[in-house]
Design an enzyme around this catalytic site. Sequence first.
Site, PDB file in Angstrom:
ATOM      1  N   GLY A  26      13.569   2.161  53.975  1.00  0.00           N
ATOM      2  CA  GLY A  26      14.090   3.485  54.261  1.00  0.00           C
ATOM      3  C   GLY A  26      14.191   4.378  53.054  1.00  0.00           C
ATOM      4  CB  SER A  27      13.674   6.396  51.015  1.00  0.00           C
ATOM      5  OG  SER A  27      14.104   7.183  49.937  1.00  0.00           O
ATOM      6  NE  ARG A  28      15.237  14.511  50.739  1.00  0.00           N
ATOM      7  CZ  ARG A  28      16.125  15.275  50.105  1.00  0.00           C
ATOM      8  NH1 ARG A  28      17.318  14.812  49.858  1.00  0.00           N
ATOM      9  NH2 ARG A  28      15.796  16.484  49.721  1.00  0.00           N
TER      10      ARG A  28
END
EC number: 4.1.1.65
Length: 220
Positions: free
Chosen positions: A187-189
């Site tokens: 996950g992240s952006r």
Amino acid sequence: MTLHKEGRKILFFSLIIFIGIFFLFEYVLNTPQWVNDGILIILIVVYLLILQFFRNPKFIINKNDKHVLAPADGKVVVIENTEETEYFNEKRKQISIFMSPVNVHVNRSPISGVVKFCKYHAGKYLVAWHPKSSTENERTTIVVENGSGIEVLFRQIAGAMARRIKWYVNEGDVVEQGGEFGFIKFGSRVDIYLPLDAEVKVNIGDKTKGGRTVIAELKS
């Protein structure tokens, strides 16, 4: 549903470690059976969680030169006009999508075209929603120019958990809309920078599906 190639080593070594832990409790430490059963359940649950991180769904991509597709599964957390200082050095419309650990982590090209710019930056690991994560965290910046000469920039950004960014394109490569260009583990952006006249099709808080959700429409 298939498993992504980025998960193969992690899943293999995790399985070996988990089997070793179970055998340690079951045959070496001589712990009570209820403890062994509990350990087994925990290991199975954790392994299934890791397994779902690397799922890679297959689907039909509806290509459209006017549309900008979401580059990732997640939630829209930013929609604003901002100064993009790495490549454009001018104001652009920014859309940011936050990827949680339960989202699919495959990153897909928002448009078709030629990769005009691709650069990796080592950096910090601030939480993905931190205002400075876009410019200070580990990240990659990729710019694709479509057939009409419109350039779209998208940026993979690592977070506090996500410390392995993968990208599969280089300058000069031709990419297809919805095609896989990278992967962020756990996950992240992803930030997308569009022309100011692009019509945004999503709102803050909307859930997106990479390669399927139309997040904007290009005007030119």
